[in-house]
Write a protein that holds these residues in place. Structure first.
Motif, PDB file in Angstrom:
ATOM      1  N   GLU A 139      10.857 -24.855  10.845  1.00 17.02           N
ATOM      2  CA  GLU A 139      10.268 -25.308   9.081  1.00 17.02           C
ATOM      3  C   GLU A 139       9.228 -24.176   8.891  1.00 17.02           C
ATOM      4  O   GLU A 139       8.665 -23.379   9.662  1.00 17.02           O
ATOM      5  CB  GLU A 139       9.740 -26.671  10.254  1.00 17.02           C
ATOM      6  CG  GLU A 139      10.578 -27.487  10.267  1.00 17.02           C
ATOM      7  CD  GLU A 139       9.640 -28.864   9.957  1.00 17.02           C
ATOM      8  OE1 GLU A 139       9.831 -29.539   9.608  1.00 17.02           O
ATOM      9  OE2 GLU A 139       9.393 -29.637  11.434  1.00 17.02           O
ATOM     10  N   GLY A 140       9.250 -24.219   8.095  1.00 17.74           N
ATOM     11  CA  GLY A 140       8.672 -23.139   6.933  1.00 17.74           C
ATOM     12  C   GLY A 140       8.890 -21.561   6.976  1.00 17.74           C
ATOM     13  O   GLY A 140       8.520 -20.639   6.006  1.00 17.74           O
ATOM     14  N   ASP A 141      10.100 -20.981   7.652  1.00 21.31           N
ATOM     15  CA  ASP A 141      10.927 -20.246   7.985  1.00 21.31           C
ATOM     16  C   ASP A 141      11.345 -19.825   6.398  1.00 21.31           C
ATOM     17  O   ASP A 141      11.431 -18.337   5.806  1.00 21.31           O
ATOM     18  CB  ASP A 141      11.207 -19.729   9.106  1.00 21.31           C
ATOM     19  CG  ASP A 141      10.438 -18.756  10.544  1.00 21.31           C
ATOM     20  OD1 ASP A 141       9.226 -18.973  10.287  1.00 21.31           O
ATOM     21  OD2 ASP A 141      11.133 -18.597  10.938  1.00 21.31           O
ATOM     22  N   LEU A 142      11.966 -20.788   6.367  1.00 19.28           N
ATOM     23  CA  LEU A 142      13.024 -20.354   4.795  1.00 19.28           C
ATOM     24  C   LEU A 142      13.067 -21.692   4.107  1.00 19.28           C
ATOM     25  O   LEU A 142      12.478 -22.438   4.408  1.00 19.28           O
ATOM     26  CB  LEU A 142      14.404 -20.426   5.737  1.00 19.28           C
ATOM     27  CG  LEU A 142      15.062 -19.258   6.685  1.00 19.28           C
ATOM     28  CD1 LEU A 142      16.349 -19.216   6.431  1.00 19.28           C
ATOM     29  CD2 LEU A 142      14.719 -17.593   5.229  1.00 19.28           C
ATOM     30  N   SER A 143      12.992 -21.166   2.395  1.00 25.04           N
ATOM     31  CA  SER A 143      12.728 -22.260   1.663  1.00 25.04           C
ATOM     32  C   SER A 143      13.986 -23.177   1.827  1.00 25.04           C
ATOM     33  O   SER A 143      14.913 -23.126   2.620  1.00 25.04           O
ATOM     34  CB  SER A 143      13.367 -21.679   0.488  1.00 25.04           C
ATOM     35  OG  SER A 143      14.351 -21.064  -0.201  1.00 25.04           O
ATOM     36  N   SER A 144      14.054 -24.671   1.450  1.00 25.24           N
ATOM     37  CA  SER A 144      15.296 -25.442   1.852  1.00 25.24           C
ATOM     38  C   SER A 144      16.368 -24.973   0.532  1.00 25.24           C
ATOM     39  O   SER A 144      17.892 -25.178   1.842  1.00 25.24           O
ATOM     40  CB  SER A 144      14.959 -26.733   0.588  1.00 25.24           C
ATOM     41  OG  SER A 144      13.718 -27.518   0.855  1.00 25.24           O
ATOM     42  N   ILE A 145      16.594 -23.936   0.210  1.00 28.77           N
ATOM     43  CA  ILE A 145      17.708 -23.489  -0.746  1.00 28.77           C
ATOM     44  C   ILE A 145      17.928 -22.106  -0.041  1.00 28.77           C
ATOM     45  O   ILE A 145      19.548 -22.030   0.182  1.00 28.77           O
ATOM     46  CB  ILE A 145      17.454 -22.803  -2.585  1.00 28.77           C
ATOM     47  CG1 ILE A 145      16.676 -23.720  -2.511  1.00 28.77           C
ATOM     48  CG2 ILE A 145      18.673 -22.112  -2.932  1.00 28.77           C
ATOM     49  CD1 ILE A 145      17.774 -25.043  -3.246  1.00 28.77           C
ATOM     50  N   ASP A 146      17.125 -21.613   0.758  1.00 24.53           N
ATOM     51  CA  ASP A 146      17.835 -19.966   1.610  1.00 24.53           C
ATOM     52  C   ASP A 146      18.047 -20.547   2.640  1.00 24.53           C
ATOM     53  O   ASP A 146      18.998 -19.921   3.746  1.00 24.53           O
ATOM     54  CB  ASP A 146      16.665 -19.287   2.127  1.00 24.53           C
ATOM     55  CG  ASP A 146      16.023 -18.892   0.629  1.00 24.53           C
ATOM     56  OD1 ASP A 146      16.608 -19.020  -0.547  1.00 24.53           O
ATOM     57  OD2 ASP A 146      14.800 -18.025   1.033  1.00 24.53           O
TER      58      ASP A 146
END
Length: 333
Positions: free
Chosen positions: A151-158
């Motif tokens: 969690e937090g490593d990538l945005s929702s889109i990425d």
């Protein structure tokens, strides 16, 4: 003389034959070498060794892993919406479900995992496991390939784009992202107009005076959409409070909560409350005097919609945006 000339011609022919044979052998080796090198490239038409056996290599936080090129049985922890968005076949999920979620029917059509343990996951015979937890890699890698996205490593889109690339559903991932971004541009045009210039937005839920009081939210309950993607402003005092306490969500007492409300409020009714029933705080004198209430700038989120604002995958974000934009348009006519 004739014998000597014949011998010279024969020698020349043999020499030419040997030269052609050597050249042909070298060309064969070069072609073979070129083919092998091309097979390791990223832009070759020839399949890699992993693709030839039905897998592809994916770089993750746990290193390079091999996953099926066309996953058929996916088990997912938390990132349910991402997997649904990619039209992958979910055989089991571990998470909360609620009728307000945009993909609730699809969740109900598969298996809810009660205990996120090896035995229950193995019984579903997955060929791919998707999770947010680093610990799940060692826990489940003997069952199926495990893609870990903390969690937090990538945005929702990425995140959905990464999963689309990893599972061979790149076009589907791009399609749902395009839909979201098109709607986002239209929503920003509305919410960043002069009508909303310098207006602040807060996200709150009444947990009761005998419990946590009034919770403020900045990430969950639509916070990711409201603050990160739509770029709406938090109340200045709330910004200061978050900096002081370092908490992105916390309860406030009934006596002080009003100091941290925005010009506009996303007001959540608990998921287990009776539909249409006012909360304890809504029946207080304080509520009636709130600027957002007086100016009809409260976006009420009924209990039936609690699930809509629970996850922050691209499908949930898109549905949340539709709800918020429609609600704001209805109160600002």
């Amino acid at each position: 003389m004739m014998k000597r000339s014949s011998k010279r011609i024969l020698t020349a022919i043999l020499g030419m034959t040997m030269l052609l044979a050597v050249t042909g052998c070298q060309n064969t080796k070069q072609a073979s070498s070129t083919s092998t090198q091309a097979g390791t490239g990223t832009e070759t038409e020839q399949p890699t060794q992993s693709e030839a056996k039905g897998t592809r290599k994916v770089q993750t936080v746990k290193g390079e892993i091999e996953v099926p090129t066309d996953p058929k049985r996916v088990v997912v922890n938390w990132y349910v919406g991402d997997v649904v968005a990619l039209d992958l076949n979910i055989v089991g999920y571990y998470g909360w479900e609620h009728e307000g979620m945009p993909y609730y029917d699809k969740m109900m059509a598969t298996t809810k995992i009660q205990n996120w343990e090896q035995e229950e996951v193995m019984a579903l015979d997955p060929d791919l496991i998707v999770t947010y937890s680093d610990e799940d890699y060692d826990k489940f890698k003997s069952i199926a390939p495990v893609i870990v996205i903390p969690e937090g490593d990538l945005s929702s889109i990425d995140r959905v784009l990464f999963l689309g690339e990893a599972t061979g559903t790149k076009e589907k991932a791009q399609s749902v992202v395009d839909t979201f971004e098109t709607k986002l541009a239209a929503a920003k045009e509305t919410l960043q107009s002069d009508k909303f210039k310098d207006k602040t937005f807060s996200i709150n839920e009444d947990w009761g005076s005998g419990s946590y009081g009034i919770f403020y939210e900045t990430e969950s309950r639509g916070g990711t959409l409201v603050y990160k993607y739509l770029g709406l402003k938090k109340p200045e005092k709330l910004e200061q409070l978050i900096k002081e306490k370092g908490e992105n969500r916390e309860g406030l007492s009934y006596e002080v909560a009003a100091n941290y409300f925005g010009d506009y409020m996303l007001w959540f009714h608990p998921y287990d409350s009776a539909e249409g029933e006012p909360s304890e705080y809504e029946m207080s004198d304080i509520w009636k005097s709130l600027p957002a209430v007086v100016n009809n700038q409260v976006i009420s989120i009924p209990s039936s919609k609690s699930g809509l604002f629970y996850y922050s995958d691209v499908l949930s974000l898109t549905a949340q945006m539709d709800y918020i934009v429609d609600a704001i348009n209805s109160i600002t006519k």
